[in-house]
Design an enzyme around this catalytic site. Structure first.
Site, PDB file in Angstrom:
ATOM      1  N   ARG A  94      -5.152 -36.373 -71.727  1.00 41.79           N
ATOM      2  CA  ARG A  94      -5.469 -35.132 -71.007  1.00 41.79           C
ATOM      3  C   ARG A  94      -4.191 -34.407 -70.570  1.00 41.79           C
ATOM      4  O   ARG A  94      -3.854 -33.349 -71.088  1.00 41.79           O
ATOM      5  CB  ARG A  94      -6.372 -35.464 -69.795  1.00 41.79           C
ATOM      6  CG  ARG A  94      -7.034 -34.261 -69.158  1.00 41.79           C
ATOM      7  CD  ARG A  94      -6.143 -33.507 -68.204  1.00 41.79           C
ATOM      8  NE  ARG A  94      -5.591 -34.345 -67.136  1.00 41.79           N
ATOM      9  CZ  ARG A  94      -4.652 -33.919 -66.298  1.00 41.79           C
ATOM     10  NH1 ARG A  94      -4.154 -32.693 -66.402  1.00 41.79           N
ATOM     11  NH2 ARG A  94      -4.169 -34.717 -65.362  1.00 41.79           N
ATOM     12  N   ASP A  95      -3.433 -35.009 -69.670  1.00 39.85           N
ATOM     13  CA  ASP A  95      -2.229 -34.334 -69.155  1.00 39.85           C
ATOM     14  C   ASP A  95      -1.212 -34.160 -70.283  1.00 39.85           C
ATOM     15  O   ASP A  95      -0.475 -33.165 -70.328  1.00 39.85           O
ATOM     16  CB  ASP A  95      -1.616 -35.173 -68.018  1.00 39.85           C
ATOM     17  CG  ASP A  95      -0.861 -34.343 -66.993  1.00 39.85           C
ATOM     18  OD1 ASP A  95      -0.515 -33.199 -67.298  1.00 39.85           O
ATOM     19  OD2 ASP A  95      -0.617 -34.850 -65.885  1.00 39.85           O
ATOM     20  N   HIS A 124       0.700 -39.733 -58.753  1.00 39.44           N
ATOM     21  CA  HIS A 124       0.772 -39.075 -60.076  1.00 39.44           C
ATOM     22  C   HIS A 124       2.146 -38.418 -60.177  1.00 39.44           C
ATOM     23  O   HIS A 124       2.345 -37.292 -59.720  1.00 39.44           O
ATOM     24  CB  HIS A 124      -0.359 -38.044 -60.147  1.00 39.44           C
ATOM     25  CG  HIS A 124      -0.446 -37.275 -61.425  1.00 39.44           C
ATOM     26  ND1 HIS A 124      -1.429 -37.504 -62.373  1.00 39.44           N
ATOM     27  CD2 HIS A 124       0.300 -36.262 -61.918  1.00 39.44           C
ATOM     28  CE1 HIS A 124      -1.277 -36.668 -63.384  1.00 39.44           C
ATOM     29  NE2 HIS A 124      -0.228 -35.888 -63.132  1.00 39.44           N
ATOM     30  N   HIS A 148       5.524 -37.026 -62.168  1.00 38.41           N
ATOM     31  CA  HIS A 148       6.168 -36.539 -63.391  1.00 38.41           C
ATOM     32  C   HIS A 148       7.653 -36.920 -63.274  1.00 38.41           C
ATOM     33  O   HIS A 148       8.196 -36.994 -62.171  1.00 38.41           O
ATOM     34  CB  HIS A 148       5.974 -35.027 -63.535  1.00 38.41           C
ATOM     35  CG  HIS A 148       4.571 -34.651 -63.939  1.00 38.41           C
ATOM     36  ND1 HIS A 148       4.262 -34.093 -65.155  1.00 38.41           N
ATOM     37  CD2 HIS A 148       3.382 -34.778 -63.291  1.00 38.41           C
ATOM     38  CE1 HIS A 148       2.962 -33.886 -65.236  1.00 38.41           C
ATOM     39  NE2 HIS A 148       2.395 -34.289 -64.111  1.00 38.41           N
ATOM     40  N   CYS A 152       2.208 -29.297 -67.526  1.00 40.56           N
ATOM     41  CA  CYS A 152       1.095 -28.422 -67.189  1.00 40.56           C
ATOM     42  C   CYS A 152       1.376 -27.058 -67.811  1.00 40.56           C
ATOM     43  O   CYS A 152       2.434 -26.477 -67.564  1.00 40.56           O
ATOM     44  CB  CYS A 152       0.923 -28.293 -65.676  1.00 40.56           C
ATOM     45  SG  CYS A 152      -0.416 -27.152 -65.262  1.00 40.56           S
ATOM     46  N   ASN A 191       4.994 -36.742 -67.820  1.00 35.07           N
ATOM     47  CA  ASN A 191       4.573 -37.673 -66.769  1.00 35.07           C
ATOM     48  C   ASN A 191       5.416 -38.940 -66.846  1.00 35.07           C
ATOM     49  O   ASN A 191       6.036 -39.233 -67.876  1.00 35.07           O
ATOM     50  CB  ASN A 191       3.124 -38.093 -67.010  1.00 35.07           C
ATOM     51  CG  ASN A 191       2.142 -36.988 -66.765  1.00 35.07           C
ATOM     52  OD1 ASN A 191       2.116 -36.006 -67.493  1.00 35.07           O
ATOM     53  ND2 ASN A 191       1.347 -37.134 -65.729  1.00 35.07           N
TER      54      ASN A 191
HETATM   55  P1  HMG Z   1     -11.426 -17.611 -64.501  1.00 37.74           P
HETATM   56  O1  HMG Z   1     -10.916 -16.788 -65.635  1.00 37.74           O
HETATM   57  O2  HMG Z   1     -11.201 -17.119 -63.109  1.00 37.74           O
HETATM   58  O3  HMG Z   1     -12.971 -17.962 -64.616  1.00 37.74           O
HETATM   59  O4  HMG Z   1     -10.833 -19.060 -64.675  1.00 37.74           O
HETATM   60  P2  HMG Z   1     -14.227 -17.218 -65.062  1.00 37.74           P
HETATM   61  O5  HMG Z   1     -15.349 -17.874 -64.345  1.00 37.74           O
HETATM   62  O6  HMG Z   1     -14.044 -15.718 -64.936  1.00 37.74           O
HETATM   63  O7  HMG Z   1     -14.355 -17.590 -66.608  1.00 37.74           O
HETATM   64  C1  HMG Z   1     -13.560 -17.026 -67.633  1.00 37.74           C
HETATM   65  C2  HMG Z   1     -14.215 -17.408 -68.972  1.00 37.74           C
HETATM   66  O8  HMG Z   1     -14.158 -18.813 -69.160  1.00 37.74           O
HETATM   67  C3  HMG Z   1     -15.692 -17.039 -69.015  1.00 37.74           C
HETATM   68  O9  HMG Z   1     -15.996 -16.802 -70.380  1.00 37.74           O
HETATM   69  C4  HMG Z   1     -16.385 -18.313 -68.590  1.00 37.74           C
HETATM   70  O10 HMG Z   1     -17.684 -18.443 -69.089  1.00 37.74           O
HETATM   71  C5  HMG Z   1     -15.494 -19.374 -69.203  1.00 37.74           C
HETATM   72  P3  HMG Z   1     -16.251 -15.288 -70.917  1.00 37.74           P
HETATM   73  O11 HMG Z   1     -17.317 -14.712 -70.033  1.00 37.74           O
HETATM   74  O12 HMG Z   1     -14.922 -14.590 -70.711  1.00 37.74           O
HETATM   75  O13 HMG Z   1     -16.613 -15.481 -72.332  1.00 37.74           O
HETATM   76  N1  HMG Z   1     -15.462 -20.616 -68.426  1.00 37.74           N
HETATM   77  C6  HMG Z   1     -15.674 -21.820 -68.963  1.00 37.74           C
HETATM   78  N2  HMG Z   1     -15.983 -22.221 -70.210  1.00 37.74           N
HETATM   79  C7  HMG Z   1     -16.121 -23.554 -70.403  1.00 37.74           C
HETATM   80  N3  HMG Z   1     -15.951 -24.469 -69.424  1.00 37.74           N
HETATM   81  C8  HMG Z   1     -15.642 -24.095 -68.171  1.00 37.74           C
HETATM   82  C9  HMG Z   1     -15.500 -22.718 -67.906  1.00 37.74           C
HETATM   83  N4  HMG Z   1     -15.189 -22.042 -66.786  1.00 37.74           N
HETATM   84  C10 HMG Z   1     -15.182 -20.747 -67.131  1.00 37.74           C
HETATM   85  N5  HMG Z   1     -15.461 -25.032 -67.225  1.00 37.74           N
HETATM   86  C11 HMG Z   1     -10.975 -21.442 -64.373  1.00 37.74           C
HETATM   87  C12 HMG Z   1     -11.093 -20.081 -63.728  1.00 37.74           C
HETATM   88  C13 HMG Z   1     -10.988 -22.472 -63.276  1.00 37.74           C
HETATM   89  C14 HMG Z   1     -12.151 -21.645 -65.317  1.00 37.74           C
HETATM   90  C15 HMG Z   1      -9.640 -21.482 -65.177  1.00 37.74           C
HETATM   91  O14 HMG Z   1      -8.623 -21.099 -64.324  1.00 37.74           O
HETATM   92  C16 HMG Z   1      -9.335 -22.828 -65.777  1.00 37.74           C
HETATM   93  O15 HMG Z   1     -10.047 -23.316 -66.652  1.00 37.74           O
HETATM   94  N6  HMG Z   1      -8.219 -23.463 -65.316  1.00 37.74           N
HETATM   95  C17 HMG Z   1      -7.812 -24.764 -65.776  1.00 37.74           C
HETATM   96  C18 HMG Z   1      -6.317 -24.846 -65.928  1.00 37.74           C
HETATM   97  C19 HMG Z   1      -5.921 -26.247 -66.332  1.00 37.74           C
HETATM   98  O16 HMG Z   1      -6.668 -26.953 -66.999  1.00 37.74           O
HETATM   99  N7  HMG Z   1      -4.705 -26.679 -65.923  1.00 37.74           N
HETATM  100  C20 HMG Z   1      -4.198 -27.976 -66.225  1.00 37.74           C
HETATM  101  C21 HMG Z   1      -4.872 -29.067 -65.430  1.00 37.74           C
HETATM  102  S1  HMG Z   1      -4.211 -29.288 -63.795  1.00 37.74           S
HETATM  103  C22 HMG Z   1      -2.845 -30.322 -64.009  1.00 37.74           C
HETATM  104  O17 HMG Z   1      -2.423 -30.548 -65.116  1.00 37.74           O
HETATM  105  C23 HMG Z   1      -2.240 -31.003 -62.816  1.00 37.74           C
HETATM  106  C24 HMG Z   1      -2.576 -32.504 -62.723  1.00 37.74           C
HETATM  107  O18 HMG Z   1      -2.124 -33.206 -63.875  1.00 37.74           O
HETATM  108  C25 HMG Z   1      -1.915 -33.113 -61.480  1.00 37.74           C
HETATM  109  C26 HMG Z   1      -0.427 -32.773 -61.331  1.00 37.74           C
HETATM  110  O19 HMG Z   1       0.396 -33.119 -62.204  1.00 37.74           O
HETATM  111  O20 HMG Z   1      -0.116 -32.136 -60.328  1.00 37.74           O
HETATM  112  C27 HMG Z   1      -4.079 -32.727 -62.600  1.00 37.74           C
HETATM  113 MG    MG Z   2       0.012 -33.939 -64.165  1.00 34.58          MG
END
Ligand code: HMG
Ligand code: MG
Length: 311
Positions: free
Chosen positions: A23-24, A216, A218, A249, A258
């Site tokens: 995933r990450d 967690h 990095h 990310c 990581n």
């Molecule tokens: P948004 O654009 O504000 O949301 O994004 P929205 O509700 O307006 O949706 C936009 C479009 O996406 C729409 O489609 C929705 O239907 C669709 P359209 O109408 O344009 O055709 N949609 C989805 N489709 C499938 N599954 C869903 C979904 N949600 C909306 N779940 C949102 C808001 C939260 C969705 C967006 O910002 C997002 O997906 N963000 C994720 C970013 C991400 O994955 N980042 C990496 C993970 S975090 C990380 O790595 C840190 C971690 O490792 C810890 C650390 O290291 O600190 C965990």
């Molecule tokens: Mg991470």
């Protein structure tokens, strides 16, 4: 080259490794790997003895196209419950997709800083917490275990240093929602051991048990293992890491790999701490993934053992 084991008092007998490479790691690759390669990667991670393997993310595929095949990946994994396959879920749409394929464990992911909340989730901290509350409740009602991540717990590329109180206010809300585990993320790898201990102290003072906390890290500044050891000395027993040191990310360019699972396992086994992991099998898996991705693994242990095996 086997590691020699010299146990030290005051450390846990066993550590739960929470593997995040699929995933990450893969969320950050410029190439989108085929579904069968992701499934083969996860299958090999499990075969090397990892018992909690974060499999994918049910986020918007517009935001993270690399993991757009989350349903297909999850459906191809064994469903007998012998291994935990948690997934990331940001909102109710993601939860619906996850529950539809039988997910048993989900993770929501908050930010300690406003800028990263905006960049990663397109909303303020308050609005992202409001988005997570019904996700956590519905997931619990469906029988799922829920983890809450907090990102940027030590520093943020846009806002600078992050103090423990800033993390505690977000973390305690996630626990109030019903999360059973809190993962504190050093998304850009700037933490140092004293800062880690200060944050753990602040969290326990706020009522979060050390048994509920995962770390967690990095490895951007080369501090991940030192930080891990500091956390273990405090009583933490769950450590996130990524096979081969993959990761980052896509919404924080300064987030590099990581903590590599191999580097972690080398240290833990050297301390006589049980992990259940077969290090040679894991190194072979990461060497294979490095060849798939077309570049060497950033893990020092993968490189060292790879070179030693060539002799
Ligand atoms: P948004 O654009 O504000 O949301 O994004 P929205 O509700 O307006 O949706 C936009 C479009 O996406 C729409 O489609 C929705 O239907 C669709 P359209 O109408 O344009 O055709 N949609 C989805 N489709 C499938 N599954 C869903 C979904 N949600 C909306 N779940 C949102 C808001 C939260 C969705 C967006 O910002 C997002 O997906 N963000 C994720 C970013 C991400 O994955 N980042 C990496 C993970 S975090 C990380 O790595 C840190 C971690 O490792 C810890 C650390 O290291 O600190 C965990
Ligand atoms: Mg991470």
């Amino acid at each position: 080259m086997p590691v020699l084991s010299y146990p030290r008092a005051g450390l846990p007998a066993r550590v739960q490794i929470y593997e995040v490479g699929a995933r990450d790691g893969l969320q950050n690759e410029s190439t989108v790997l085929p579904t069968d390669v992701k499934v083969a990667f996860i299958t090999r991670l499990v075969a090397s003895g990892l018992s909690a393997v974060e499999a994918t993310s049910f986020v918007s595929p517009k935001w993270v196209p690399q993991l757009g095949d989350a349903s297909e990946v999850y459906a191809a994994l064994p469903a007998d419950g012998s291994v935990r396959f948690p997934v990331l879920v940001p909102n109710e749409a993601g939860l619906d997709r996850a529950l539809a394929v039988g997910v048993k464990e989900v993770a929501v992911f908050a930010s300690a800083t406003e800028t990263f909340a905006q960049r990663n989730l397109n909303r303020t901290i308050a609005s992202s917490l409001a988005m997570f509350a019904p996700v956590v409740q519905r997931a619990i009602d469906a029988g799922c275990r829920v983890r809450g991540y907090v990102s940027m717990c030590f520093g943020d590329p846009w806002e600078g240093p992050v103090v423990p109180a800033q993390v505690v206010s977000v973390a305690t809300r996630l626990m109030e929602f019903g999360c059973s585990e809190l993962s504190i993320g050093d998304t850009i790898g700037v933490a140092t051991p004293g800062h880690v201990v200060a944050l753990l102290d602040a969290l326990t003072e706020a009522g979060v048990g050390l048994g509920e906390i995962a770390v967690h890290f990095h490895d951007t500044y080369g501090q991940a293992l030192a930080n891990t050891l500091a956390a273990l000395e405090c009583g933490v027993t769950t450590v996130d890491s990524s096979a081969g040191g993959l990761g980052g990310c896509p919404y924080a360019k300064s987030a590099t790999g990581n903590l590599a699972t191999e580097d972690l396992v080398w240290m833990l086994h050297g301390l006589g701490i049980e992990t259940g992991v077969d290090l040679d099998a894991l190194v072979a898996t990461s060497a294979w993934m490095a060849s798939v991705l077309g570049r060497p693994s950033p893990s020092l242990v993968v490189r060292a053992l790879g070179a030693a095996n060539e002799k």
